[in-house]
Design a protein around this motif. Structure first.
Motif, PDB file in Angstrom:
ATOM      1  N   ALA A   8     -12.269  -4.857  73.708  1.00 28.05           N
ATOM      2  CA  ALA A   8     -10.781  -5.269  73.518  1.00 28.05           C
ATOM      3  C   ALA A   8     -10.096  -6.589  73.648  1.00 28.05           C
ATOM      4  O   ALA A   8      -9.298  -6.791  73.784  1.00 28.05           O
ATOM      5  CB  ALA A   8     -10.276  -3.957  74.595  1.00 28.05           C
ATOM      6  N   ALA A   9     -11.030  -6.679  74.657  1.00 27.37           N
ATOM      7  CA  ALA A   9     -10.799  -8.468  75.338  1.00 27.37           C
ATOM      8  C   ALA A   9     -10.612  -9.131  74.516  1.00 27.37           C
ATOM      9  O   ALA A   9      -9.214  -9.991  73.922  1.00 27.37           O
ATOM     10  CB  ALA A   9     -10.918  -9.056  76.558  1.00 27.37           C
ATOM     11  N   TRP A  69      -3.037  -3.812  80.479  1.00 24.87           N
ATOM     12  CA  TRP A  69      -2.401  -2.751  80.150  1.00 24.87           C
ATOM     13  C   TRP A  69      -3.063  -1.762  78.878  1.00 24.87           C
ATOM     14  O   TRP A  69      -3.540  -1.157  79.084  1.00 24.87           O
ATOM     15  CB  TRP A  69      -1.006  -2.508  80.134  1.00 24.87           C
ATOM     16  CG  TRP A  69       0.074  -1.588  80.251  1.00 24.87           C
ATOM     17  CD1 TRP A  69       0.179  -0.569  78.508  1.00 24.87           C
ATOM     18  CD2 TRP A  69       0.024  -0.495  80.615  1.00 24.87           C
ATOM     19  NE1 TRP A  69       0.706   0.237  78.880  1.00 24.87           N
ATOM     20  CE2 TRP A  69       0.670   0.899  79.810  1.00 24.87           C
ATOM     21  CE3 TRP A  69      -0.534  -0.106  82.294  1.00 24.87           C
ATOM     22  CZ2 TRP A  69       0.637   2.066  80.708  1.00 24.87           C
ATOM     23  CZ3 TRP A  69      -0.415   1.219  82.743  1.00 24.87           C
ATOM     24  CH2 TRP A  69      -0.573   2.626  81.646  1.00 24.87           C
ATOM     25  N   ARG A  70      -2.843  -2.435  77.754  1.00 26.72           N
ATOM     26  CA  ARG A  70      -3.807  -1.620  76.471  1.00 26.72           C
ATOM     27  C   ARG A  70      -5.094  -1.282  77.386  1.00 26.72           C
ATOM     28  O   ARG A  70      -5.674  -0.839  76.487  1.00 26.72           O
ATOM     29  CB  ARG A  70      -3.627  -2.731  75.033  1.00 26.72           C
ATOM     30  CG  ARG A  70      -4.303  -1.944  74.164  1.00 26.72           C
ATOM     31  CD  ARG A  70      -3.165  -1.688  72.687  1.00 26.72           C
ATOM     32  NE  ARG A  70      -3.972  -1.133  72.215  1.00 26.72           N
ATOM     33  CZ  ARG A  70      -3.745  -0.998  70.913  1.00 26.72           C
ATOM     34  NH1 ARG A  70      -2.393  -1.743  70.283  1.00 26.72           N
ATOM     35  NH2 ARG A  70      -4.242  -0.111  70.550  1.00 26.72           N
ATOM     36  N   ARG A  76      -4.887   1.102  79.791  1.00 30.19           N
ATOM     37  CA  ARG A  76      -5.346   2.508  78.541  1.00 30.19           C
ATOM     38  C   ARG A  76      -6.695   3.021  77.838  1.00 30.19           C
ATOM     39  O   ARG A  76      -6.097   4.791  77.369  1.00 30.19           O
ATOM     40  CB  ARG A  76      -3.442   2.514  77.945  1.00 30.19           C
ATOM     41  CG  ARG A  76      -3.374   3.774  78.030  1.00 30.19           C
ATOM     42  CD  ARG A  76      -1.799   3.518  76.762  1.00 30.19           C
ATOM     43  NE  ARG A  76      -1.708   3.235  75.123  1.00 30.19           N
ATOM     44  CZ  ARG A  76      -1.003   1.936  75.222  1.00 30.19           C
ATOM     45  NH1 ARG A  76      -0.450   1.462  75.597  1.00 30.19           N
ATOM     46  NH2 ARG A  76      -1.542   1.506  73.502  1.00 30.19           N
ATOM     47  N   THR A  77      -6.446   2.317  77.004  1.00 31.41           N
ATOM     48  CA  THR A  77      -7.214   2.607  75.814  1.00 31.41           C
ATOM     49  C   THR A  77      -8.792   2.521  75.912  1.00 31.41           C
ATOM     50  O   THR A  77     -10.131   3.482  75.320  1.00 31.41           O
ATOM     51  CB  THR A  77      -7.270   1.256  74.861  1.00 31.41           C
ATOM     52  OG1 THR A  77      -7.519   0.742  74.619  1.00 31.41           O
ATOM     53  CG2 THR A  77      -6.293   1.753  74.058  1.00 31.41           C
ATOM     54  N   VAL A  78      -9.985   2.415  77.245  1.00 28.45           N
ATOM     55  CA  VAL A  78     -11.191   2.064  77.691  1.00 28.45           C
ATOM     56  C   VAL A  78     -11.208   2.354  78.820  1.00 28.45           C
ATOM     57  O   VAL A  78     -11.713   3.908  78.963  1.00 28.45           O
ATOM     58  CB  VAL A  78     -11.379   0.504  77.527  1.00 28.45           C
ATOM     59  CG1 VAL A  78     -12.696   0.174  78.378  1.00 28.45           C
ATOM     60  CG2 VAL A  78     -11.327  -0.373  76.383  1.00 28.45           C
ATOM     61  N   THR A  79     -10.108   1.763  80.244  1.00 29.42           N
ATOM     62  CA  THR A  79     -10.612   2.241  81.693  1.00 29.42           C
ATOM     63  C   THR A  79     -10.020   4.244  81.633  1.00 29.42           C
ATOM     64  O   THR A  79     -10.653   4.653  82.193  1.00 29.42           O
ATOM     65  CB  THR A  79     -10.211   1.634  82.367  1.00 29.42           C
ATOM     66  OG1 THR A  79     -10.280   0.205  82.107  1.00 29.42           O
ATOM     67  CG2 THR A  79      -9.994   1.596  83.698  1.00 29.42           C
ATOM     68  N   TRP A  80      -8.616   4.153  80.941  1.00 28.56           N
ATOM     69  CA  TRP A  80      -8.293   5.560  81.389  1.00 28.56           C
ATOM     70  C   TRP A  80      -9.263   6.596  80.813  1.00 28.56           C
ATOM     71  O   TRP A  80      -9.012   7.822  81.685  1.00 28.56           O
ATOM     72  CB  TRP A  80      -7.094   5.426  80.896  1.00 28.56           C
ATOM     73  CG  TRP A  80      -6.319   7.197  81.260  1.00 28.56           C
ATOM     74  CD1 TRP A  80      -6.314   7.992  80.608  1.00 28.56           C
ATOM     75  CD2 TRP A  80      -6.372   7.240  82.226  1.00 28.56           C
ATOM     76  NE1 TRP A  80      -5.668   8.769  81.099  1.00 28.56           N
ATOM     77  CE2 TRP A  80      -5.601   9.185  82.896  1.00 28.56           C
ATOM     78  CE3 TRP A  80      -6.578   7.482  83.936  1.00 28.56           C
ATOM     79  CZ2 TRP A  80      -5.497  10.213  83.886  1.00 28.56           C
ATOM     80  CZ3 TRP A  80      -6.213   8.351  85.260  1.00 28.56           C
ATOM     81  CH2 TRP A  80      -5.910   9.643  85.043  1.00 28.56           C
TER      82      TRP A  80
END
Length: 185
Positions: A83-84, A91-92, A95-99
């Motif tokens: 993602a990075a 934040w993204r 929201r898209t990986v961690t959460w």
């Protein structure tokens, strides 16, 4: 009682000392900071329930923290790196990986905390005994009083059964939603 936490009676006694209107560390700190001349946190109608809630949150924080940390450590590092590399900000990535990886753990610990707090007895009894004016009389304390103060054992037993049924229905609705809808429950 949560087996890996400090006993609720000990927590209640300790926090009664913290909230003591004359010599409690909370009032002393507020006096030293010039934020007031102290108050009786557990006998005031406006502050008794919030004071008990703060103690409940404090007492439940270790197991909540450990569960969330385990969930965070279970998040694949490769997904964060990918993602990075794709240009996602902090934040993204959250929201898209961690959460999504943390959500099942957060929902489980929330359900467990709900059950533990719904059934909280010793902590509330030691702190306020349900007062002032019944403001902190949680369901388990109410059932205890009905049984052992007023001798209404059948009524208290029925209340216990109703409490089990209510918690079971709430958790069943939660689980059915998780099984049907997956991530949105």
């Amino acid at each position: 009682i949560i087996p890996w936490a400090m006993p609720e009676v000990v927590v209640g006694i300790m926090w009664r000392l913290v909230y003591n209107p004359d010599a409690g560390i909370l009032n002393e700190t507020l006096r030293d900071l010039g934020l007031g001349d102290g108050r009786d946190w557990l006998s005031n109608l406006a502050t008794a329930l919030p004071a008990v809630i703060v103690v409940g949150i404090w007492a439940g924080m270790p197991q909540t923290t450990v569960a969330l940390l385990a969930g965070l450590q279970n998040t694949p590092r490769e997904l964060h790196e990918a993602a990075a590399m794709d240009g996602a900000g902090a934040w993204r990535r959250f929201r898209t990986v961690t959460w999504p990886a943390l959500k099942p753990v957060a929902l489980a610990i929330t359900a467990l905390n709900f059950i533990w707090n719904f059934n909280s007895f010793a902590l509330v009894y030691v702190l306020t005994q349900g007062g002032p004016g019944g403001r902190t009389r949680l369901p388990m304390l109410f059932a205890y009083e009905e049984a052992f103060r007023y001798g209404q054992f059948g009524y208290a037993a029925a209340m216990g059964c109703v409490m089990v049924a209510v918690i079971s229905v709430i958790l069943a609705i939660h689980l059915v939603g998780r099984l049907r809808g997956g991530e949105d429950a």
